[in-house]
Enzyme design. Structure first.
Site, PDB file in Angstrom:
ATOM      1  N   THR A  98       0.868  -1.176   0.000  1.00 52.11           N
ATOM      2  CA  THR A  98       0.000   0.000   0.000  1.00 52.11           C
ATOM      3  C   THR A  98       0.900   1.220   0.000  1.00 52.11           C
ATOM      4  OG1 THR A  98      -1.774  -1.139   1.164  1.00 52.11           O
ATOM      5  CG2 THR A  98      -1.789   1.256   1.241  1.00 52.11           C
ATOM      6  N   LYS A 173      -7.107   1.449  -3.035  1.00 56.23           N
ATOM      7  CA  LYS A 173      -6.748   1.035  -1.677  1.00 56.23           C
ATOM      8  C   LYS A 173      -6.935   2.193  -0.688  1.00 56.23           C
ATOM      9  CE  LYS A 173      -5.311  -1.561   1.660  1.00 56.23           C
ATOM     10  NZ  LYS A 173      -4.015  -2.242   1.739  1.00 56.23           N
ATOM     11  N   LYS A 241       0.443   5.041   8.363  1.00 54.09           N
ATOM     12  CA  LYS A 241       1.099   5.380   7.095  1.00 54.09           C
ATOM     13  C   LYS A 241       0.079   5.498   5.972  1.00 54.09           C
ATOM     14  CE  LYS A 241       2.393   2.092   4.664  1.00 54.09           C
ATOM     15  NZ  LYS A 241       1.881   1.238   3.557  1.00 54.09           N
TER      16      LYS A 241
END
Length: 288
Positions: A98, A173, A241
């Site tokens: 990701t 995502k 993150k």
């Protein structure tokens, strides 16, 4: 099986299982990880250890990466010892981390210049999905590269969708993480409310987990919250993150994301308490 030689970089919580499925399917699998010991189990089963990213890339038809942060992606792809400098012409590189959509687009552009296909293919499903080969895989890149990778994706996942051009997998995502972020706050508040009302939260989940409130987070992480099980299926630090990337991308598009803003603030608080390596369900600590 046209692409017989698969290189796999990143053998963490999810990468271990993903590489293992590919190996079990009969492919020749080469592996690399910063911590070599994490490759031992796969090597015992027949995988080949490579001492560097460059060696792995040079010997592979398809190279798959699932590492930690965008900076890690950039490190393994770019530069003299990276994938794009060492993979043979005609190879396919698939980043399943990701990561940043803009970085995905940049890597694709570099690949186009040297006849190396690049796909961004982040996944959802956590450690359970990787173990069960039931991951949701969101793919950005050229249609022909997607079709080439599809037999490999099917070994690791159950829901595989080509979302569009390079970077679209990562944008998808981000949409996934935004939905989860706000949803996790709702799950925590729901269970906390049940406890404060004197209800048995496990019995409450039996009802609401099969109604309109049902979600993956409620039914899979809700019980862990109740039991005090903070073991990671997905690290808090990685979720922070991801939310940071989503916030930056949303800002660049002129979007307001109040739910994401709140979730990021709360998860950042948990991380700063030293709990970044706990599972995302540890957010419940703030609601007890």
């Amino acid at each position: 099986m046209t692409d017989k030689n698969i290189g796999f970089i990143g053998l963490g919580v999810m990468g271990q299982s993903m590489a293992g499925h590919i190996l079990a399917a009969g492919y020749n699998v080469r592996v690399y990880n910063r911590t070599k010991q994490k490759a031992d189990a796969l090597v015992e089963k027949g995988a080949v250890w490579c001492d560097s990213v460059a060696d792995l890339a040079a010997a592979s038809d398809v190279i798959i990466t699932i590492v930690g942060y965008p900076a890690d992606v950039e490190e393994v792809f770019m530069g003299p010892s990276g994938i794009l400098e060492n993979a043979p012409s005609g190879a396919l590189a698939i980043d399943m981390t990701t990561s940043d959509p803009a970085l995905a687009q940049n890597l694709w552009q570099h690949g186009q210049q040297i006849n190396i296909g690049v796909l961004d293919a982040p996944v959802s499903g956590g450690d359970l999905g990787s173990r069960n080969a039931s991951l949701s895989i969101m793919v950005g890149g050229e249609p022909e590269d997607f079709e080439r990778a599809l037999p490999i994706f099917k070994i690791m996942g159950a829901n595989i969708v080509h979302q569009g051009k390079a970077g679209c997998g990562q944008h998808t995502k981000m949409a996934n993480q935004i939905a989860i972020a706000a949803g996790m706050i709702a799950v925590c508040e729901s269970i906390s409310y049940a406890k404060h009302a004197g209800l048995d939260p496990e019995t409450v989940l039996e009802s609401i987990g099969k109604g309109a409130a049902a979600s993956w987070s409620l039914n899979n992480l809700g019980p862990k919250m109740i039991q005090g099980d903070d073991a990671p299926g997905f690290f808090i630090r990685h979720f922070v993150k991801d939310m940071g990337i989503a916030l930056s991308a949303a800002k660049n598009m002129g979007m307001k994301t109040p739910g994401l803003d709140m979730a990021y603030t709360l998860y950042k608080q948990i991380e700063e308490q030293g709990d970044g390596l706990k599972g995302t369900q540890a957010l419940f600590q703030l609601f007890k």
